[in-house]
Design an enzyme around this catalytic site. Structure first.
Site, PDB file in Angstrom:
ATOM      1  N   GLY A  27      77.074  14.342  90.803  1.00 58.52           N
ATOM      2  CA  GLY A  27      75.719  14.900  90.747  1.00 58.52           C
ATOM      3  C   GLY A  27      74.889  14.159  89.715  1.00 58.52           C
ATOM      4  CG  LEU A  28      70.636  14.139  90.320  1.00 57.64           C
ATOM      5  CD1 LEU A  28      69.304  14.886  90.420  1.00 57.64           C
ATOM      6  CD2 LEU A  28      70.433  12.634  90.534  1.00 57.64           C
ATOM      7  CB  SER A  29      72.035  12.448  84.174  1.00 58.88           C
ATOM      8  OG  SER A  29      72.131  12.704  82.790  1.00 58.88           O
ATOM      9  N   GLY A  30      72.787  15.784  83.960  1.00 56.51           N
ATOM     10  CA  GLY A  30      72.250  17.097  83.603  1.00 56.51           C
ATOM     11  C   GLY A  30      72.487  18.166  84.658  1.00 56.51           C
ATOM     12  CB  ALA A  31      73.793  18.090  88.119  1.00 60.77           C
ATOM     13  N   GLY A  32      75.346  19.424  85.533  1.00 65.37           N
ATOM     14  CA  GLY A  32      76.368  20.376  85.070  1.00 65.37           C
ATOM     15  C   GLY A  32      77.808  19.920  85.271  1.00 65.37           C
ATOM     16  CE  LYS A  33      77.732  14.008  86.516  1.00 66.56           C
ATOM     17  NZ  LYS A  33      76.307  14.319  86.208  1.00 66.56           N
TER      18      LYS A  33
ATOM     19  CB  SER B 214      80.584   9.141  91.556  1.00 64.33           C
ATOM     20  OG  SER B 214      80.713  10.500  91.230  1.00 64.33           O
TER      21      SER B 214
HETATM   22  P1  ADP Z   1      76.112  16.490  83.391  1.00 63.85           P
HETATM   23  O1  ADP Z   1      77.531  16.356  82.906  1.00 63.85           O
HETATM   24  O2  ADP Z   1      76.027  16.666  84.878  1.00 63.85           O
HETATM   25  O3  ADP Z   1      75.220  15.400  82.889  1.00 63.85           O
HETATM   26  P2  ADP Z   1      75.983  18.708  81.537  1.00 63.85           P
HETATM   27  O4  ADP Z   1      77.189  19.518  81.912  1.00 63.85           O
HETATM   28  O5  ADP Z   1      76.107  17.804  80.351  1.00 63.85           O
HETATM   29  O6  ADP Z   1      75.512  17.858  82.807  1.00 63.85           O
HETATM   30  O7  ADP Z   1      74.726  19.675  81.307  1.00 63.85           O
HETATM   31  C1  ADP Z   1      74.392  20.704  82.222  1.00 63.85           C
HETATM   32  C2  ADP Z   1      73.559  21.776  81.536  1.00 63.85           C
HETATM   33  O8  ADP Z   1      73.221  22.777  82.504  1.00 63.85           O
HETATM   34  C3  ADP Z   1      74.279  22.474  80.394  1.00 63.85           C
HETATM   35  O9  ADP Z   1      73.365  22.719  79.343  1.00 63.85           O
HETATM   36  C4  ADP Z   1      74.734  23.815  81.049  1.00 63.85           C
HETATM   37  O10 ADP Z   1      74.852  24.869  80.111  1.00 63.85           O
HETATM   38  C5  ADP Z   1      73.590  24.092  82.044  1.00 63.85           C
HETATM   39  N1  ADP Z   1      73.970  24.934  83.213  1.00 63.85           N
HETATM   40  C6  ADP Z   1      73.320  26.021  83.645  1.00 63.85           C
HETATM   41  N2  ADP Z   1      73.907  26.585  84.717  1.00 63.85           N
HETATM   42  C7  ADP Z   1      74.994  25.839  84.979  1.00 63.85           C
HETATM   43  C8  ADP Z   1      76.041  25.923  85.962  1.00 63.85           C
HETATM   44  N3  ADP Z   1      76.082  26.867  86.917  1.00 63.85           N
HETATM   45  N4  ADP Z   1      76.999  24.969  85.943  1.00 63.85           N
HETATM   46  C9  ADP Z   1      76.962  23.987  85.003  1.00 63.85           C
HETATM   47  N5  ADP Z   1      76.019  23.845  84.049  1.00 63.85           N
HETATM   48  C10 ADP Z   1      75.032  24.775  84.021  1.00 63.85           C
END
Ligand code: ADP
Length: 173
Positions: free
Chosen positions: A11-17, A85
């Site tokens: 998923g995108l950066s900031g999506a929650g991975k 990815s």
């Molecule tokens: P990524 O790794 O995709 O770049 P991050 O995990 O670092 O993203 O950040 C995702 C942000 O979104 C976090 O601040 C997290 O608390 C928030 N968030 C809100 N809802 C969700 C959810 N259902 N699953 C994952 N992250 C979430």
């Protein structure tokens, strides 16, 4: 020996991975199930330190992570991989090469939500012109067509997303 799995968060950066990777890991720890987390940012500082963000380098990054995940899952360990990815073909190559089950988790949040979260301040940098080749803005992201699991993280709490993944995993184990 129990069968291993590769759980691949894309998923995108900031999506929650990363968040989901470590939260699922915490649940697996509670259950005494062996796992290893491979997070894109961490991997890029060691295993893939030499790679940049061209299409070739991004795919090489995924190939190396997939190889390690394959080794782990062959030994009954659940490999939790979180990496943007962005290219479908690279993800599909890992799926096909997987000797054990490959579980693709589409961590889906709209670009606007990811940008608003801007967990690492990267979107602000892109908008200031300090970063290029950024996925979703000036570099492509090809969403999965048939992911095993989709987590809409703009509409689900972290716990809801983790529950969904755990339920899927528990059906397989
Ligand atoms: P990524 O790794 O995709 O770049 P991050 O995990 O670092 O993203 O950040 C995702 C942000 O979104 C976090 O601040 C997290 O608390 C928030 N968030 C809100 N809802 C969700 C959810 N259902 N699953 C994952 N992250 C979430």
């Amino acid at each position: 020996m129990k069968q291993g799995y590769t759980v691949w968060f894309t998923g995108l950066s900031g999506a929650g991975k990363t968040t989901l990777n470590y939260a699922v890991g915490a649940r697996l720890t509670q259950k005494g199930i062996p796992f290893e987390s491979l997070d894109g940012d961490e991997v890029r500082t060691n295993l893939c330190w030499d790679l940049g963000f061209t299409r070739t380098d991004r795919n090489e990054n995924i190939r190396r992570i997939g190889y390690v995940a394959g080794l782990l899952s062959k030994h009954g360990v659940i490999a939790l991989v979180s990496a943007i990815s962005p290219y479908r073909t690279a993800r599909e190559l890992i799926r096909r090469a997987s000797k054990t089950s490959f579980i693709e988790v589409f961590v889906n949040a709209p670009l606007a939500v990811c940008e608003q979260r801007d967990v690492k301040g990267l979107y602000a940098k892109v908008r200031r012109g300090e970063l290029s080749a950024f996925t979703g803005i000036c570099d492509p992201y090809e969403p999965p067509e048939n992911p095993e699991i989709e987590c809409c993280t703009d509409r689900e709490t972290i716990d809801e997303s983790v529950d969904k993944i755990m339920q899927y995993l528990e059906r397989q184990l």
